[in-house]
Design a protein around this motif. Structure first.
Motif, PDB file in Angstrom:
ATOM      1  N   UNK A 127      21.003   4.177 -24.743  1.00 41.31           N
ATOM      2  CA  UNK A 127      19.838   4.341 -25.617  1.00 41.31           C
ATOM      3  C   UNK A 127      19.050   3.038 -25.630  1.00 41.31           C
ATOM      4  N   UNK A 128      17.832   3.076 -25.113  1.00 40.46           N
ATOM      5  CA  UNK A 128      17.034   1.858 -24.968  1.00 40.46           C
ATOM      6  C   UNK A 128      16.862   1.122 -26.294  1.00 40.46           C
ATOM      7  N   UNK A 129      16.694   1.861 -27.381  1.00 36.49           N
ATOM      8  CA  UNK A 129      16.392   1.205 -28.659  1.00 36.49           C
ATOM      9  C   UNK A 129      17.638   0.661 -29.356  1.00 36.49           C
ATOM     10  N   UNK A 130      18.811   1.068 -28.895  1.00 38.94           N
ATOM     11  CA  UNK A 130      20.063   0.579 -29.486  1.00 38.94           C
ATOM     12  C   UNK A 130      21.114   0.534 -28.385  1.00 38.94           C
ATOM     13  N   UNK A 131      20.971  -0.420 -27.436  1.00 40.08           N
ATOM     14  CA  UNK A 131      21.682  -0.302 -26.156  1.00 40.08           C
ATOM     15  C   UNK A 131      23.182  -0.629 -26.185  1.00 40.08           C
ATOM     16  N   UNK A 132      23.658  -1.290 -27.235  1.00 39.18           N
ATOM     17  CA  UNK A 132      25.094  -1.608 -27.292  1.00 39.18           C
ATOM     18  C   UNK A 132      25.715  -0.978 -28.530  1.00 39.18           C
ATOM     19  N   UNK A 133      26.967  -0.487 -28.373  1.00 40.35           N
ATOM     20  CA  UNK A 133      27.661   0.138 -29.497  1.00 40.35           C
ATOM     21  C   UNK A 133      28.826  -0.736 -29.933  1.00 40.35           C
ATOM     22  N   UNK A 134      29.161  -0.673 -31.203  1.00 39.74           N
ATOM     23  CA  UNK A 134      30.341  -1.343 -31.743  1.00 39.74           C
ATOM     24  C   UNK A 134      31.580  -0.533 -31.377  1.00 39.74           C
ATOM     25  N   UNK A 135      32.697  -1.238 -31.137  1.00 39.86           N
ATOM     26  CA  UNK A 135      33.953  -0.508 -30.969  1.00 39.86           C
ATOM     27  C   UNK A 135      34.656  -0.825 -29.668  1.00 39.86           C
ATOM     28  N   UNK A 136      35.921  -0.393 -29.598  1.00 39.71           N
ATOM     29  CA  UNK A 136      36.739  -0.635 -28.409  1.00 39.71           C
ATOM     30  C   UNK A 136      37.371   0.661 -27.886  1.00 39.71           C
ATOM     31  N   UNK A 137      36.965   1.788 -28.480  1.00 38.49           N
ATOM     32  CA  UNK A 137      37.631   3.064 -28.175  1.00 38.49           C
ATOM     33  C   UNK A 137      36.597   4.179 -28.034  1.00 38.49           C
ATOM     34  N   UNK A 138      36.883   5.084 -27.086  1.00 42.29           N
ATOM     35  CA  UNK A 138      36.015   6.261 -26.907  1.00 42.29           C
ATOM     36  C   UNK A 138      36.927   7.475 -26.775  1.00 42.29           C
ATOM     37  N   UNK A 139      36.632   8.499 -27.538  1.00 40.16           N
ATOM     38  CA  UNK A 139      37.458   9.715 -27.514  1.00 40.16           C
ATOM     39  C   UNK A 139      36.655  10.862 -26.897  1.00 40.16           C
ATOM     40  N   UNK A 140      37.295  11.545 -25.935  1.00 41.66           N
ATOM     41  CA  UNK A 140      36.665  12.680 -25.248  1.00 41.66           C
ATOM     42  C   UNK A 140      37.459  13.929 -25.604  1.00 41.66           C
ATOM     43  N   UNK A 141      36.761  14.990 -25.973  1.00 37.57           N
ATOM     44  CA  UNK A 141      37.453  16.252 -26.233  1.00 37.57           C
ATOM     45  C   UNK A 141      36.718  17.363 -25.503  1.00 37.57           C
ATOM     46  N   UNK A 142      37.465  18.131 -24.738  1.00 41.70           N
ATOM     47  CA  UNK A 142      36.891  19.260 -23.977  1.00 41.70           C
ATOM     48  C   UNK A 142      35.651  18.861 -23.177  1.00 41.70           C
ATOM     49  N   UNK A 143      35.735  17.697 -22.521  1.00 42.58           N
ATOM     50  CA  UNK A 143      34.659  17.297 -21.612  1.00 42.58           C
ATOM     51  C   UNK A 143      33.460  16.645 -22.278  1.00 42.58           C
ATOM     52  N   UNK A 144      33.494  16.564 -23.604  1.00 45.35           N
ATOM     53  CA  UNK A 144      32.360  15.938 -24.297  1.00 45.35           C
ATOM     54  C   UNK A 144      32.822  14.752 -25.121  1.00 45.35           C
ATOM     55  N   UNK A 145      31.885  13.862 -25.414  1.00 43.09           N
ATOM     56  CA  UNK A 145      32.212  12.691 -26.223  1.00 43.09           C
ATOM     57  C   UNK A 145      32.405  13.140 -27.672  1.00 43.09           C
ATOM     58  N   UNK A 146      33.570  12.801 -28.225  1.00 40.57           N
ATOM     59  CA  UNK A 146      33.858  13.176 -29.610  1.00 40.57           C
ATOM     60  C   UNK A 146      33.444  12.037 -30.546  1.00 40.57           C
ATOM     61  N   UNK A 147      33.867  10.800 -30.203  1.00 38.08           N
ATOM     62  CA  UNK A 147      33.493   9.666 -31.053  1.00 38.08           C
ATOM     63  C   UNK A 147      33.718   8.338 -30.327  1.00 38.08           C
ATOM     64  N   UNK A 148      33.081   7.286 -30.863  1.00 36.91           N
ATOM     65  CA  UNK A 148      33.354   5.921 -30.412  1.00 36.91           C
ATOM     66  C   UNK A 148      33.585   5.082 -31.665  1.00 36.91           C
ATOM     67  N   UNK A 149      34.259   3.951 -31.492  1.00 41.05           N
ATOM     68  CA  UNK A 149      34.496   3.064 -32.637  1.00 41.05           C
ATOM     69  C   UNK A 149      35.712   2.210 -32.370  1.00 41.05           C
ATOM     70  N   UNK A 150      36.299   1.681 -33.450  1.00 41.65           N
ATOM     71  CA  UNK A 150      37.510   0.868 -33.296  1.00 41.65           C
ATOM     72  C   UNK A 150      38.737   1.770 -33.336  1.00 41.65           C
ATOM     73  N   UNK A 151      39.749   1.362 -32.592  1.00 41.00           N
ATOM     74  CA  UNK A 151      40.970   2.156 -32.392  1.00 41.00           C
ATOM     75  C   UNK A 151      41.507   2.721 -33.694  1.00 41.00           C
ATOM     76  N   UNK A 152      41.580   1.850 -34.718  1.00 38.15           N
ATOM     77  CA  UNK A 152      42.219   2.276 -35.970  1.00 38.15           C
ATOM     78  C   UNK A 152      41.438   3.405 -36.670  1.00 38.15           C
ATOM     79  N   UNK A 153      40.141   3.476 -36.362  1.00 39.36           N
ATOM     80  CA  UNK A 153      39.305   4.487 -37.039  1.00 39.36           C
ATOM     81  C   UNK A 153      39.134   5.772 -36.219  1.00 39.36           C
ATOM     82  N   UNK A 154      39.660   5.787 -34.978  1.00 39.70           N
ATOM     83  CA  UNK A 154      39.372   6.924 -34.091  1.00 39.70           C
ATOM     84  C   UNK A 154      40.490   7.965 -34.108  1.00 39.70           C
TER      85      UNK A 154
END
Ligand SMILES: [Zn+2]
Length: 386
Positions: free
Chosen positions: A16-43
Motif C-alpha cells: 500500500x503506497x500510503x502505508x508501505x510498512x506494517x508492524x509485526x513479525x508474524x503473518x497468518x494464512x487461512x485457506x489461501x488468504x491472508x487472515x492477519x498480521x502482527x506480533x506472534x503473541x497476538x496472532x
C-alpha cells in the motif's frame, strides 16, 4: 481449514503506497488468504499445518507484472523460448497482466479473428496457470471498424482488458476515443502504447494522442524502446490521472524522469511497473526486480514505496484481490533478503544500494511454489519450513 504461519519476519511490506510498512513479525494464512498480521503473541497461530521461519528477512506481496506479452501456455514464439512465466515466478512475479497477445504467429487482424483470439486467450489462461502464476490475458488489439457490439460481445465472453492501442490499425486519438469509451462502458481496462514504434507495424504515440484516446493506463511511459519527449511525459503526469507504467524493456532516462516528475508533483501512487517481455529485448526473468532496484537506487523515494508500484498500485488499477498484505487478500507472497555480499543488510537497503534481493520463497494462494529462486542471487537469510 488449511492454516500456514510465517514467523520471525524482520520487515513486512504492505504493498500500500500510503502505508508501505506494517508492524509485526508474524503473518497468518487461512485457506489461501491472508487472515492477519502482527506480533506472534497476538496472532491466531494455533492449529497451523505449516510454519515458515522467515529468519528475520522480509515478506512482501507477490509482484505484479503489469505488461507481459503471453500467447498460449508457457511458450513465447517471439523468442522461441519455453518457461518464461516460470522464470518470472522465480523473479517474484505471481500475477501477470497481458498487454496483448501480439506474438501469436499469423495474428488475425480481421474483427472476428481479433475477438476470437481475445476470448480463447482469456479462457485458456483461466484453465491453465503456468507454474501457478495468475496470468490475466485476452487483451485484444483494436482494429478500425470495430463497433460497440464487438465490445459488448467480448465483455460478455469474459474479456476484461484492451491491449496496447497503436499496435493495430487504430493509431490515432480520434479513432481510439469512441472505442475506449465502449470498452470502459463494458468494464474493460484499457492500455495504450506510447513512444516510438517497438516492432514493425506499431507507431509513434505522443501525449496528445494519449489524452484524446483517454485510456486507463499510459503503457510504457518510458517507451518501448523509444520514449516520448520528456515534456510529453511531464504533460501526462501533471495533466491526467491515468496510471503511469514504467517498464524494464524501455528507456531508463525516461523512467527516471517519470519518477522525478511524479515525486515532485505528488503522483507516485499512479506509477505501476511492467516488464514488457517477452519482447525484442528478450525474456527477462528478473525484469520487475531490476526496475525496483533502478528506481530505488537512483531516486529519493523509499524502496517500500517503490514496491507498491509493482504490487498494490497495479492491483488497484485492475481491481484484483492481490498485491496487498491485508486480511482477506489472496496470500501471494515473496520472502526476500539482501543477497550474500550486498552493501545492504536487508532487502530494502539492498535495493537502495542498487542490488537485486535474493528470493528464498514464493507462495501463491498460501501454497509454496518456489523454495530458493533459481534466478536471483542467494538470499543472505533463507526462509525455511520449520
Ligand atoms: Zn508497446
Amino acid at each position: 481449514m488449511a492454516k500456514t504461519v510465517i514467523k520471525n519476519i524482520g520487515t513486512l511490506i504492505s504493498g500500500d503506497f500510503s502505508n508501505p510498512l506494517l508492524e509485526g513479525d508474524t503473518l497468518v494464512i487461512e485457506n489461501g488468504r491472508i487472515l492477519q498480521t502482527g506480533y506472534w503473541k497476538d496472532c491466531q497461530t494455533e492449529g497451523a499445518q505449516k510454519v515458515i521461519d522467515a529468519k528475520g528477512s522480509t515478506v512482501a506481496p507477490g509482484l505484479i507484472d503489469s505488461h507481459v506479452h503471453p500467447v498460449f501456455g508457457d511458450f513465447t514464439p517471439r523468442q522461441r523460448t519455453v518457461d518464461f512465466i516460470d522464470s518470472e515466478l522465480h523473479g517474484g512475479v505471481t500475477t501477470m497482466i497481458s498487454a496483448g497477445e501480439v506474438h501469436l504467429p499469423g495474428r488475425p487482424k480481421d474483427i472476428v479473428g481479433v475477438k476470437a483470439l481475445a476470448i480463447v486467450a482469456v479462457r485458456s489462461f483461466k484453465n491453465l496457470r503456468p507454474s501457478g502464476v495468475k496470468v490475466h490475458a485476452g487483451a485484444p488489439i483494436l482494429e478500425l471498424g470495430m463497433v460497440e457490439e464487438d465490445f459488448a460481445e467480448m465483455a460478455q465472453a469474459g474479456v476484461k482488458l484492451i491491449g496496447e492501442i497503436g499496435l493495430g490499425s487504430v493509431k490515432e486519438g480520434k479513432d481510439a476515443a469512441p472505442m475506449v469509451r465502449w470498452a470502459k462502458k463494458y468494464g474493460m481496462t484499457v492500455t495504450i502504447h506510447t513512444g516510438g514504434p517497438s516492432i514493425a507495424g506499431s507507431n509513434a504515440i505522443n501525449a496528445d494522442t494519449v489524452m484524446e484516446a483517454s485510456p486507463h493506463i499510459v503503457g510504457h511511459i518510458n517507451g518501448g524502446h523509444t520514449s516520448m519527449l520528456l515534456k510529453d511525459i511531464e504533460k501526462l503526469v501533471t495533466q491526467t490521472d491515468m496510471a503511469l507504467e514504467i517498464v524494464h524493456c524501455g528507456n531508463i532516462k525516461a523512467a527516471l524522469h517519470t519518477l522525478t516528475t511524479a515525486r515532485e508533483t505528488g503522483n507516485l501512487h499512479r506509477i505501476i511497473i511492467g516488464n514488457d517481455a517477452p519482447s525484442g529485448t528478450g525474456v527477462i526473468p528478473l525484469g520487475i526486480l531490476r526496475v525496483l532496484s533502478f528506481l530505488s537506487s537512483f531516486e529519493e523515494v523509499a524502496p517500500e514505496q517503490i514496491f507498491a508500484m509493482a504490487t498494490g498500485n497495479t492491483a488497484r488499477v485492475h481491481n484484483l484481490p492481490v498485491g496487498f498484505i491485508k486480511p482477506g487478500y489472496e496470500a501471494d507472497l515473496i520472502i526476500i533478503d539482501a543477497p550474500i555480499g550486498s552493501a545492504g543488510k536487508d532487502a530494502l537497503s539492498a535495493l537502495k544500494a542498487g542490488d537485486l534481493p535474493g528470493i528464498s520463497m514464493v507462495l501463491i494462494d498460501g501454497e509454496i511454489k518456489v523454495q530458493k529462486s533459481r534466478n536471483t542471487p542467494p538470499a543472505a537469510r533463507m526462509a525455511e519450513v520449520s
